[in-house]
Write a protein that holds these residues in place. Structure first.
Motif, PDB file in Angstrom:
ATOM      1  N   GLY A  63      -5.582  28.502  25.030  1.00  0.00           N
ATOM      2  CA  GLY A  63      -6.315  29.572  24.383  1.00  0.00           C
ATOM      3  C   GLY A  63      -7.180  29.106  23.228  1.00  0.00           C
ATOM      4  N   ALA A  64      -7.931  30.066  22.667  1.00  0.00           N
ATOM      5  CA  ALA A  64      -8.863  29.764  21.584  1.00  0.00           C
ATOM      6  C   ALA A  64      -8.136  29.264  20.341  1.00  0.00           C
ATOM      7  CB  ALA A  64      -9.691  31.001  21.248  1.00  0.00           C
ATOM      8  N   SER A  65      -6.992  29.870  20.025  1.00  0.00           N
ATOM      9  CA  SER A  65      -6.265  29.444  18.826  1.00  0.00           C
ATOM     10  C   SER A  65      -5.712  28.032  18.989  1.00  0.00           C
ATOM     11  CB  SER A  65      -5.117  30.421  18.532  1.00  0.00           C
ATOM     12  OG  SER A  65      -4.203  30.452  19.608  1.00  0.00           O
ATOM     13  N   TYR A  66      -5.320  27.706  20.215  1.00  0.00           N
ATOM     14  CA  TYR A  66      -4.846  26.348  20.494  1.00  0.00           C
ATOM     15  C   TYR A  66      -5.949  25.341  20.225  1.00  0.00           C
ATOM     16  CZ  TYR A  66      -3.692  22.317  23.501  1.00  0.00           C
ATOM     17  OH  TYR A  66      -3.474  21.061  23.988  1.00  0.00           O
ATOM     18  N   ASP A  67      -7.139  25.578  20.786  1.00  0.00           N
ATOM     19  CA  ASP A  67      -8.262  24.667  20.591  1.00  0.00           C
ATOM     20  C   ASP A  67      -8.668  24.588  19.121  1.00  0.00           C
ATOM     21  OD1 ASP A  67      -8.383  24.092  23.286  1.00  0.00           O
ATOM     22  OD2 ASP A  67      -9.849  25.650  23.720  1.00  0.00           O
ATOM     23  N   LEU A  88       0.402  29.682  12.467  1.00  0.00           N
ATOM     24  CA  LEU A  88       1.350  30.625  11.891  1.00  0.00           C
ATOM     25  C   LEU A  88       1.048  32.040  12.372  1.00  0.00           C
ATOM     26  CD1 LEU A  88       3.655  31.280   9.949  1.00  0.00           C
ATOM     27  CD2 LEU A  88       1.984  31.325   8.079  1.00  0.00           C
ATOM     28  N   TRP A  89      -0.224  32.352  12.501  1.00  0.00           N
ATOM     29  CA  TRP A  89      -0.636  33.689  12.933  1.00  0.00           C
ATOM     30  C   TRP A  89      -0.428  33.872  14.430  1.00  0.00           C
ATOM     31  CZ3 TRP A  89      -2.007  38.205  10.762  1.00  0.00           C
ATOM     32  CH2 TRP A  89      -2.639  39.154  11.566  1.00  0.00           C
ATOM     33  N   ASN A  90      -0.788  32.867  15.227  1.00  0.00           N
ATOM     34  CA  ASN A  90      -0.770  33.012  16.676  1.00  0.00           C
ATOM     35  C   ASN A  90       0.460  32.398  17.335  1.00  0.00           C
ATOM     36  OD1 ASN A  90      -1.677  31.825  19.557  1.00  0.00           O
ATOM     37  ND2 ASN A  90      -2.788  33.733  19.156  1.00  0.00           N
ATOM     38  N   GLY A  91       0.833  31.204  16.897  1.00  0.00           N
ATOM     39  CA  GLY A  91       2.012  30.555  17.431  1.00  0.00           C
ATOM     40  C   GLY A  91       1.835  29.855  18.756  1.00  0.00           C
ATOM     41  N   ASP A  92       0.652  29.902  19.363  1.00  0.00           N
ATOM     42  CA  ASP A  92       0.455  29.315  20.685  1.00  0.00           C
ATOM     43  C   ASP A  92       0.015  27.862  20.550  1.00  0.00           C
ATOM     44  OD1 ASP A  92      -0.044  28.695  23.299  1.00  0.00           O
ATOM     45  OD2 ASP A  92      -1.101  30.550  23.753  1.00  0.00           O
ATOM     46  N   LEU A  93       0.822  26.956  21.088  1.00  0.00           N
ATOM     47  CA  LEU A  93       0.513  25.535  21.004  1.00  0.00           C
ATOM     48  C   LEU A  93       0.144  24.948  22.360  1.00  0.00           C
ATOM     49  CD1 LEU A  93       3.375  24.281  18.667  1.00  0.00           C
ATOM     50  CD2 LEU A  93       0.999  24.624  18.059  1.00  0.00           C
ATOM     51  N   LEU A 102       7.762  30.446  18.607  1.00  0.00           N
ATOM     52  CA  LEU A 102       8.499  30.190  17.365  1.00  0.00           C
ATOM     53  C   LEU A 102       8.238  28.770  16.881  1.00  0.00           C
ATOM     54  CD1 LEU A 102      10.517  31.002  15.202  1.00  0.00           C
ATOM     55  CD2 LEU A 102      12.370  30.299  16.757  1.00  0.00           C
ATOM     56  N   GLY A 103       8.231  27.805  17.809  1.00  0.00           N
ATOM     57  CA  GLY A 103       7.947  26.426  17.420  1.00  0.00           C
ATOM     58  C   GLY A 103       6.569  26.267  16.826  1.00  0.00           C
TER      59      GLY A 103
END
Length: 357
Positions: free
Chosen positions: A248-252, A240-245, A186-187
């Motif tokens: 993972g790939a979206s984080y990078d 916004l799409w993934n939310g992972d901070l 959520l954050g």
């Protein structure tokens, strides 16, 4: 100290992605903190100290530089984190004094960025992993730069109603890592919404979309800023799409969209204004500035798309190497322009003296 943090941070970054470049193990492990707080934090705090015009203000950039050097030489925890937290607190103290003299919107936004620096360093001091500290570093740089846009472009002149817009996106961005402490996904999405709103707000109300039609330095700065606004939109959309901070790939991809795409594009755009004020040197615009900017954008695309999102190791290393090359080219280009301007100024002075005689 800021330059040392930059060079070793770049070497450490290449080492982390498997480029097999010589780098101290401490530089590879502390790559993110070296680049964000050791390099950019030192420069930002130095620029703020110059604006503050108080000698004690220079303690913030000095502490940031010392904190970066402490990481490099392997000073054990929690000393580097404590030094960085103190630097962040000192920077916030400078903003408090500025607010007392000039209570403006841009100072409030930048102060919120300074608080994010302090909060991230405190989280690190309390034992948080660097991945959990990183969202605070994102907030520090994004709000500091956005506040500088408010200051330099004077978008606050457009009326009181814009206070609401600034309050919304700055509040969302700051709330992201706060909420992520208990609800990470959520954050991350709250931070993503804030970045998207900021990007759209800047496209609508900043002067860059208008000054890009000008020429010379004005147009170059506008082009840099518009690239930055695109990358902050990309980062916001990813989170916004993934939310992972945290991993993972979206984080990078999100981090590199912010730190390389947005931040460095804005650094290139603001350098002709900020560096002369801080270093007391002229930094004239040259057409080769566009070559450095283009190299940076290519590096981010290759790193982000080919390396982070699609996991191609060759493109990951290629994009990283091109990014390092772009930053080094920026440093060399700025130094060359400053030296050339100094030589031209002295030549004109001698010519004037000879003519007068």
């Amino acid at each position: 100290m800021g330059a040392v943090c930059l060079l070793t941070g770049l070497a450490g970054g290449l080492s982390r992605i498997g480029a097999d470049t010589p780098s101290p193990t401490t530089a590879a492990a502390g790559h993110g903190v070296l680049m964000v707080l050791g390099f950019l934090g030192t420069l930002i705090a130095l620029e703020r100290a110059v604006a503050l015009r108080r000698r004690w203000g220079y303690l913030a950039p000095a502490l940031a530089g010392v904190g970066g050097i402490a990481i490099l030489v392997g000073v054990p925890a929690p000393v580097p984190a404590l030094v960085m937290a103190t630097a962040g607190a000192w920077l916030v103290a400078g903003y408090v004094v500025m607010w007392q003299v000039q209570p403006t919107l841009h100072i409030a936004v930048q102060a919120l960025g300074g608080i994010a620096w302090w909060a991230g360093a405190v989280a690190w001091l309390r034992g948080a992993e660097l991945a959990a500290v990183t969202p605070w570093l994102v907030v520090f740089l994004v709000l500091t730069i956005a506040g500088e846009r408010l200051e330099l472009a004077r978008v606050a002149w457009f009326g009181q109603r814009h206070v609401v817009g600034v309050t919304v996106w700055s509040g969302l961005i700051f709330a992201g890592p706060v909420v992520a402490t208990w609800l990470p996904a959520l954050g991350g999405r709250i931070l993503g919404v804030g970045l998207v709103v900021l990007s759209l707000w800047l496209w609508r109300f900043d002067i860059a979309p208008h000054t890009v039609r000008a020429s010379g330095l004005t147009r170059y700065m506008a082009v840099c800023l518009l690239f930055g606004y695109v990358w902050i939109l990309v980062a916001g959309t990813i989170w916004l799409w993934n939310g992972d901070l945290t991993e993972g790939a979206s984080y990078d991809a999100g981090l590199h969209a912010v730190f390389l795409g947005f931040v460095m594009s804005m650094v290139l755009g603001h350098a002709p204004v900020i560096l002369p004020a801080v270093l007391r040197v002229r930094l004239p615009h040259h057409p080769r500035d566009y070559a450095v900017l283009a190299l940076l954008q290519v590096s981010v695309v290759v790193r982000l798309v080919g390396g982070d999102l699609f996991g191609n190791n060759v493109l990951l290393i290629t994009g990283g190497a091109l990014g390092v090359l772009a930053l080094l080219a920026f440093v060399v280009n700025a130094a060359s322009s400053a030296v050339g301007a100094g030589l031209a100024g002295r030549t004109q002075a001698r010519t004037y003296e000879g003519t007068s005689s």
